[in-house]
Design an enzyme around this catalytic site. Sequence first.
Site, mmCIF file in Angstrom:
data_model
loop_
_atom_site.group_PDB
_atom_site.id
_atom_site.type_symbol
_atom_site.label_atom_id
_atom_site.label_comp_id
_atom_site.label_asym_id
_atom_site.label_seq_id
_atom_site.Cartn_x
_atom_site.Cartn_y
_atom_site.Cartn_z
ATOM 1 N N ARG A 107 0.837 -1.193 0.000
ATOM 2 C CA ARG A 107 0.000 0.000 0.000
ATOM 3 C C ARG A 107 0.876 1.250 0.000
ATOM 4 O O ARG A 107 1.948 1.271 0.584
ATOM 5 C CB ARG A 107 -0.907 0.026 1.231
ATOM 6 C CG ARG A 107 -2.065 -0.969 1.172
ATOM 7 C CD ARG A 107 -2.997 -0.831 2.358
ATOM 8 N NE ARG A 107 -2.337 -1.193 3.592
ATOM 9 C CZ ARG A 107 -1.797 -0.344 4.452
ATOM 10 N NH1 ARG A 107 -1.860 0.956 4.246
ATOM 11 N NH2 ARG A 107 -1.200 -0.770 5.535
ATOM 12 N N TYR A 112 -1.451 -3.674 -6.910
ATOM 13 C CA TYR A 112 -1.157 -4.497 -5.727
ATOM 14 C C TYR A 112 -2.101 -4.280 -4.544
ATOM 15 O O TYR A 112 -2.394 -3.143 -4.173
ATOM 16 C CB TYR A 112 0.281 -4.236 -5.241
ATOM 17 C CG TYR A 112 0.789 -5.373 -4.381
ATOM 18 C CD1 TYR A 112 1.417 -6.472 -4.952
ATOM 19 C CD2 TYR A 112 0.610 -5.373 -2.992
ATOM 20 C CE1 TYR A 112 1.853 -7.540 -4.185
ATOM 21 C CE2 TYR A 112 1.041 -6.429 -2.215
ATOM 22 C CZ TYR A 112 1.662 -7.511 -2.820
ATOM 23 O OH TYR A 112 2.089 -8.565 -2.051
ATOM 24 N N LYS A 149 -9.525 -2.273 1.958
ATOM 25 C CA LYS A 149 -9.309 -1.096 2.791
ATOM 26 C C LYS A 149 -10.086 0.118 2.282
ATOM 27 O O LYS A 149 -10.609 0.916 3.066
ATOM 28 C CB LYS A 149 -7.807 -0.777 2.892
ATOM 29 C CG LYS A 149 -7.005 -1.923 3.505
ATOM 30 C CD LYS A 149 -7.524 -2.296 4.857
ATOM 31 C CE LYS A 149 -7.125 -3.654 5.371
ATOM 32 N NZ LYS A 149 -5.781 -3.976 5.686
ATOM 33 N N HIS A 209 -10.574 -2.182 11.528
ATOM 34 C CA HIS A 209 -9.477 -3.038 11.067
ATOM 35 C C HIS A 209 -9.266 -4.132 12.116
ATOM 36 O O HIS A 209 -8.309 -4.090 12.885
ATOM 37 C CB HIS A 209 -8.219 -2.166 10.910
ATOM 38 C CG HIS A 209 -7.088 -2.842 10.196
ATOM 39 N ND1 HIS A 209 -5.783 -2.411 10.317
ATOM 40 C CD2 HIS A 209 -7.057 -3.893 9.335
ATOM 41 C CE1 HIS A 209 -4.994 -3.179 9.566
ATOM 42 N NE2 HIS A 209 -5.734 -4.082 8.971
ATOM 43 N N SER A 232 -1.262 -3.297 10.326
ATOM 44 C CA SER A 232 -0.926 -4.209 9.240
ATOM 45 C C SER A 232 0.326 -5.019 9.581
ATOM 46 O O SER A 232 1.309 -4.474 10.087
ATOM 47 C CB SER A 232 -0.685 -3.406 7.965
ATOM 48 O OG SER A 232 -1.848 -2.666 7.665
ATOM 49 N N CYS A 280 0.797 -7.199 11.891
ATOM 50 C CA CYS A 280 1.080 -7.288 13.328
ATOM 51 C C CYS A 280 0.318 -8.430 14.000
ATOM 52 O O CYS A 280 0.154 -8.443 15.216
ATOM 53 C CB CYS A 280 0.794 -5.965 14.017
ATOM 54 S SG CYS A 280 1.972 -4.681 13.547
ATOM 55 N N GLY A 281 -0.180 -9.369 13.222
ATOM 56 C CA GLY A 281 -0.646 -10.608 13.847
ATOM 57 C C GLY A 281 -2.121 -10.949 13.791
ATOM 58 O O GLY A 281 -2.541 -11.897 14.459
ATOM 59 N N LYS A 282 -2.934 -10.230 13.017
ATOM 60 C CA LYS A 282 -4.370 -10.544 12.995
ATOM 61 C C LYS A 282 -4.656 -11.929 12.390
ATOM 62 O O LYS A 282 -5.355 -12.727 12.994
ATOM 63 C CB LYS A 282 -5.154 -9.473 12.217
ATOM 64 C CG LYS A 282 -5.245 -8.133 12.938
ATOM 65 C CD LYS A 282 -6.062 -7.111 12.166
ATOM 66 C CE LYS A 282 -5.484 -6.806 10.814
ATOM 67 N NZ LYS A 282 -4.108 -6.269 10.811
ATOM 68 N N ASP A 303 -9.346 -9.651 9.190
ATOM 69 C CA ASP A 303 -8.832 -8.308 8.884
ATOM 70 C C ASP A 303 -9.819 -7.168 9.131
ATOM 71 O O ASP A 303 -9.407 -6.092 9.537
ATOM 72 C CB ASP A 303 -8.366 -8.262 7.421
ATOM 73 C CG ASP A 303 -7.422 -7.101 7.128
ATOM 74 O OD1 ASP A 303 -6.428 -6.945 7.866
ATOM 75 O OD2 ASP A 303 -7.681 -6.344 6.180
ATOM 76 N N ARG A 329 2.066 -12.198 -0.279
ATOM 77 C CA ARG A 329 0.767 -12.568 0.291
ATOM 78 C C ARG A 329 0.171 -13.789 -0.383
ATOM 79 O O ARG A 329 0.504 -14.119 -1.513
ATOM 80 C CB ARG A 329 -0.211 -11.397 0.136
ATOM 81 C CG ARG A 329 0.292 -10.107 0.797
ATOM 82 C CD ARG A 329 -0.703 -9.529 1.737
ATOM 83 N NE ARG A 329 -0.125 -8.482 2.568
ATOM 84 C CZ ARG A 329 -0.655 -8.117 3.736
ATOM 85 N NH1 ARG A 329 -1.736 -8.707 4.195
ATOM 86 N NH2 ARG A 329 -0.091 -7.172 4.456
HETATM 87 P P1 GTP Z 1 -2.358 -7.523 7.581
HETATM 88 O O1 GTP Z 1 -2.904 -8.564 6.658
HETATM 89 O O2 GTP Z 1 -1.303 -6.692 6.948
HETATM 90 O O3 GTP Z 1 -3.426 -6.668 8.175
HETATM 91 O O4 GTP Z 1 -1.536 -8.300 8.745
HETATM 92 P P2 GTP Z 1 -1.973 -9.112 10.036
HETATM 93 O O5 GTP Z 1 -2.253 -8.196 11.159
HETATM 94 O O6 GTP Z 1 -3.026 -10.108 9.688
HETATM 95 O O7 GTP Z 1 -0.615 -9.883 10.415
HETATM 96 P P3 GTP Z 1 -0.227 -11.429 10.310
HETATM 97 O O8 GTP Z 1 -1.016 -12.303 11.225
HETATM 98 O O9 GTP Z 1 -0.199 -11.816 8.887
HETATM 99 O O10 GTP Z 1 1.254 -11.416 10.879
HETATM 100 C C1 GTP Z 1 2.291 -10.625 10.312
HETATM 101 C C2 GTP Z 1 3.643 -11.145 10.702
HETATM 102 O O11 GTP Z 1 3.775 -11.184 12.131
HETATM 103 C C3 GTP Z 1 3.907 -12.560 10.219
HETATM 104 O O12 GTP Z 1 5.211 -12.631 9.730
HETATM 105 C C4 GTP Z 1 3.733 -13.400 11.435
HETATM 106 O O13 GTP Z 1 4.520 -14.568 11.381
HETATM 107 C C5 GTP Z 1 4.145 -12.471 12.581
HETATM 108 N N1 GTP Z 1 3.400 -12.782 13.826
HETATM 109 C C6 GTP Z 1 2.069 -13.000 13.936
HETATM 110 N N2 GTP Z 1 1.723 -13.308 15.207
HETATM 111 C C7 GTP Z 1 2.860 -13.276 15.929
HETATM 112 C C8 GTP Z 1 3.156 -13.510 17.321
HETATM 113 O O14 GTP Z 1 2.295 -13.813 18.147
HETATM 114 N N3 GTP Z 1 4.458 -13.349 17.686
HETATM 115 C C9 GTP Z 1 5.436 -13.013 16.809
HETATM 116 N N4 GTP Z 1 6.678 -12.893 17.244
HETATM 117 N N5 GTP Z 1 5.199 -12.803 15.479
HETATM 118 C C10 GTP Z 1 3.933 -12.932 15.055
HETATM 119 C C1 SPV Z 2 -2.999 -4.357 5.377
HETATM 120 O O1 SPV Z 2 -2.043 -3.736 4.900
HETATM 121 O O2 SPV Z 2 -3.481 -4.085 6.497
HETATM 122 C C2 SPV Z 2 -3.576 -5.486 4.624
HETATM 123 C C3 SPV Z 2 -3.110 -5.721 3.265
HETATM 124 O O3 SPV Z 2 -4.447 -6.181 5.124
HETATM 125 S S1 SPV Z 2 -3.833 -4.653 2.096
HETATM 126 O O4 SPV Z 2 -4.994 -5.318 1.523
HETATM 127 O O5 SPV Z 2 -2.837 -4.405 1.073
HETATM 128 O O6 SPV Z 2 -4.258 -3.432 2.732
HETATM 129 MN MN MN Z 3 -4.935 -5.483 7.288
#
Ligand code: GTP
Ligand code: SPV
Ligand code: MN
Length: 580
Positions: A64, A199, A208, A228, A250, A252-254, A275, A367
């Site tokens: 983004r 992308y 979003k 979010h 984004s 950070c673990g969702k 998400d 992704r």
């Molecule tokens: P968006 O799709 O961008 O909104 O991201 P998201 O918030 O869904 O994050 P996602 O769960 O994909 O995690 C992002 C990164 O953080 C990945 O590389 C994970 O492996 C890592 N991660 C997720 N949960 C944890 C956790 O509990 N601890 C640690 N150390 N890393 C984590």
């Molecule tokens: C984020 O960046 O929080 C995402 C991926 O979930 S995107 O769809 O590119 O916004």
């Molecule tokens: Mn997101």
Amino acid sequence: MLNEWVQQIAALCQPDSIHLVTGSDEEARMIEQELVASKTFIPLNPEKRPNSFLARSAPDDVARVEDRTFICCSKQEDAGPTNNWKDPVEMKGILNGLFTGCMKGRTMYVVPFCMGPLGSPYSHCAVQITDSPYVVANMRLMTRMGDQALKLLNEKAFVKCIHSVGMPEANVPWPCNTKNLYISHFPESEEIWSFGSGYGGNALLNKKSFALRIASTKARREGWLAEHMLILGITNPEGVKRYFAASFPSACGKTNLAMLTSTLKGWKVECVGDDIAWMYWADDGTLRAINPEAGFFGVAPGTSYDTNYNAMKSVEKNAIFTNVALTDDGDVWWEGMTKTPPEHAISWLGEDWTPASGTKAAHPNSRFTVSSTQCPILDPAWDAPSGLPISGIFFGGRRSSTIPLVRQALSWKHGVFMAAAMSSEMTAAAKGEVGKLRHDPFAMLPFCGYNMGDYFAHWLSMEQSGRKLPEIFYVNWFRKDASGKFLWPGFGENIRVLKWMFEAVEGKVNRVKTPIGYMPEALDLEGLHLAPGALEELLAVDKEGWKKEASDLASYFAQFGSKLPEDLKKETDNVTRAVL
Ligand code: GTP
Ligand code: SPV
Ligand code: MN
């Protein structure tokens, strides 16, 4: 109504042909073949990953672009200090120039889609016009689209999304025009115009752009919440089930939390969404949430059968991968997927790669796209038209210091303050400096379609008599020790924190009051071996850290001027006084 608008956009963009997307399987196969022919899609080995494809983007179109994302409302004040504002008339002028003839030599796809369960009173419809078949293929997995959505459109108003990669006549694998990026939102006329990127959130306008930026302005007008947030169900050993929504910035673990495999016996997590959550107050005073999406667009790196078993199962077939590496046997790979990397692969840049290359095989924001229905722990009620009742809401950023593992808000106002005070280290999900700490209130900084000060007031206004307000919590999985190692194991072990929150919601008192909220007296750590002193550090109130936090926050909040609610000023003063 739809027809008229489509003709109008076609006259502007001048495509070779128009394709009204039905969502049928035959159509999907046809679009996939077209994508393979144009080399946008590389088919993966069907024996390894049936009906799955790899796409590689242009190297400068990978995430983004927040500095090219605009909120175009008549008054700048309505966009607020945290958004890029442009006058709608001025922006329409720019866009008219850019979109004129932008689809020459290309097909213009018209994608009707519904965000939320079909037939739910909480769902909203939209139509995306795009010249990117890659976008269509992704939207097929992520939204309820095609004929099923078209039926719902009827005479109802729909959000108008117009997207072009901005490269007419191009026959390249990843067309884009990153010199002329405009991700523009018109909340007053409920339109989104996106130019130049193919992308993720820049191009998949359902996500979003619609479900957060436009929907948040609708939600404000109508008294609901567009957030979010993931939505998950937790069942305890007695069989009691509660739903939680949780917001992290984004990457950070969702997704990982939403698909958690519990390490505690008898505790179970099920996934509703990973998400975005739309939440409404029901007549019985409960807050109910729907997941407007129907699929996942998840971060690949770090995803493995150990860390996120359910995501790995979800992408075993019928998946699209973008910017991951291609193995020699025609499968995908990314950093963290296996303990031992492949000896050779083709990187996301299409180049030979070996572990000795010293570069990433997959882009950090690579992704996977897959339909929700492939998630083994999808909640049986994930699609319920009335939504699911939310018992608790929690927030959390990526913070290597200061912020404890978990705490509970002292009140609704305090919870809103905690969420407004969120800051997090930046990730590769958006263009910018990875690791840099920035304020990201409610994890909505890039996604709030209006003035963030008004958004805070909207959250505070949720507290009304007759409502069963969810409990609010704040977590941080990302604390590090002096050597830079994570203090908390995270992933499946996060169930231990979920258990504490679940029991706090049930009124089980296992907590101490501190200046920054209630904190656990004890956590269930059975079978977990933490480093000596780690738990104490994770649950400490770091006075020096908080002093800095509070003073920094006061200056951050100052930018909202008279839009900053009095209650948040008071909460800031309270914390400052308490930690001093
Ligand atoms: P968006 O799709 O961008 O909104 O991201 P998201 O918030 O869904 O994050 P996602 O769960 O994909 O995690 C992002 C990164 O953080 C990945 O590389 C994970 O492996 C890592 N991660 C997720 N949960 C944890 C956790 O509990 N601890 C640690 N150390 N890393 C984590
Ligand atoms: C984020 O960046 O929080 C995402 C991926 O979930 S995107 O769809 O590119 O916004
Ligand atoms: Mn997101």
